[in-house]
Design a protein around this motif. Structure first.
Motif, short mmCIF file in Angstrom:
data_model
loop_
_atom_site.label_atom_id
_atom_site.label_comp_id
_atom_site.label_asym_id
_atom_site.label_seq_id
_atom_site.Cartn_x
_atom_site.Cartn_y
_atom_site.Cartn_z
N LYS A 61 -99.72 -24.58 -22.09
CA LYS A 61 -98.72 -24.67 -23.16
C LYS A 61 -98.91 -25.87 -24.08
N THR A 86 -86.90 -23.99 -21.37
CA THR A 86 -88.15 -23.80 -20.63
C THR A 86 -87.88 -23.59 -19.15
N HIS A 90 -93.70 -25.11 -21.03
CA HIS A 90 -93.40 -25.21 -22.47
C HIS A 90 -92.65 -26.51 -22.75
N GLY A 91 -91.74 -26.87 -21.88
CA GLY A 91 -90.98 -28.10 -22.06
C GLY A 91 -91.86 -29.33 -22.02
N SER A 156 -90.05 -20.56 -27.89
CA SER A 156 -91.16 -20.42 -26.94
C SER A 156 -92.21 -19.46 -27.45
#
Length: 326
Positions: A61, A86, A90-91, A156
């Protein structure tokens, strides 16, 4: 899979991907892909594994976060603060890229999220908020908070994320030009759509097979129905695949370009995590092992083919991984 469904978004071009690679490589170099002999022996055919666990946040990501924020900066629209939702990787990507650009970052995660992913996001400077029982609930709360605070909501799934993520598949397909089939895990869709983008950009003949959890089937159900179908999520190990509602734009792309979709159980994922560790001594999280789990499920159909799978992330809590190995 479906040649009549219209594309509702423009996929990154070869020039887009090459430009994105320059942005990504400011932070880290291309990750390796290896033909592992023991994995190939286990699968019964040549198997290449792409190691996204070898980048600074241990998951693919980060590539998308870097290009998303670079585009904001390039267009003069860099905000003071961002918010996103997330299950973890992703976070970390957004927290890393926000920190690089000096932007305040808040991340919403569901209750019961990975303890170690939460700790990693905090270490990157993100403020964490726990809300809801799954990703969709966390996402809806993040959107609401964005409206209340004025923080930019980072989705996202977005074309500026795809440009960065496409670089991983661009690396893999260039490294293995004779690859016959690649297994691509589907969370919200950025990884799978990026595989499509790289395949088309390079004119690579590889067949793309989507991979979902048997306990998170929104994409399998939606592709079968030709429209977004919400599906309950109960996977205990593949949190990166734990999406309740498919993204309509991603669905449009995947309906056209996936050969088919394989559903893998938590048991198959755990077996693949253990196999990857035994054969390569690399740690795969649940979603990170899903592609190899799907290949193993279809191994009788793969004889004589060159197969690719991505170890999309290695961020599994130690307690979970110890149970898998036991």
């Amino acid at each position: 899979m479906n040649t009549t469904h219209p594309i509702t978004m423009s996929l990154p071009s070869l020039a887009d991907i090459e430009s994105a690679a320059r942005t990504v490589y400011e932070e880290f170099q291309a990750t390796p892909q290896y033909r592992w002999s023991l994995l190939s022996e286990r699968l019964g055919t040549d198997c290449w594994l792409k190691h996204e666990n070898h980048n600074p946040v241990g998951a693919f990501k980060i590539r998308g976060g870097l290009t998303f924020f670079e585009q904001l900066a390039h267009s003069g629209q860099l905000p003071k603060s961002v918010i996103s939702a997330t299950r973890g990787n992703h976070g970390q990507s957004i927290a890393w890229a926000a920190r690089k650009k000096g932007v305040a970052c808040t991340i919403v995660v569901p209750h019961g999220n990975s303890v170690e992913k939460n700790a990693a996001m905090r270490a990157l400077g993100a403020e964490l908020i726990e809300h809801g029982d799954d990703f969709q609930a966390a996402r809806e709360h993040a959107i609401a908070l964005s409206g209340q605070t004025g923080a930019l909501m980072v989705p996202s799934f977005h074309v500026d994320l795809l440009r960065g993520v496409s670089t991983l598949w661009w690396e893999l397909f260039r490294a293995v030009p004779n690859m016959d089939v690649a297994y691509v895990p589907i969370g919200l869709g950025s990884g799978a759509c990026s595989a499509v983008a790289a395949k088309l950009a390079l004119g690579h003949p590889v067949r793309l097979v989507g991979v979902v959890s048997t306990l998170a089937t929104t994409y399998a159900d939606s592709i079968a129905a030709g429209r977004v179908i919400e599906a309950p999520v109960s996977t205990q190990i593949a949190d990166g695949l734990a999406v309740r509602v498919a993204d309509a734009s991603a669905l449009s792309v995947l309906m056209q370009h996936l050969d088919h979709v394989v559903q893998v159980s938590d048991e198959e994922v755990a077996t693949a995590m253990k196999a990857i560790f035994e054969d390569t001594h690399n740690v795969a999280e649940g979603a990170g092992a899903a592609a190899f789990a799907a290949a193993m499920q279809e191994r009788e159909q793969l004889k004589g083919l060159t197969v690719g799978a991505v170890l999309s992330g290695g961020n599994v809590d130690a307690a979970v991984f110890s149970k898998v190995l036991a």
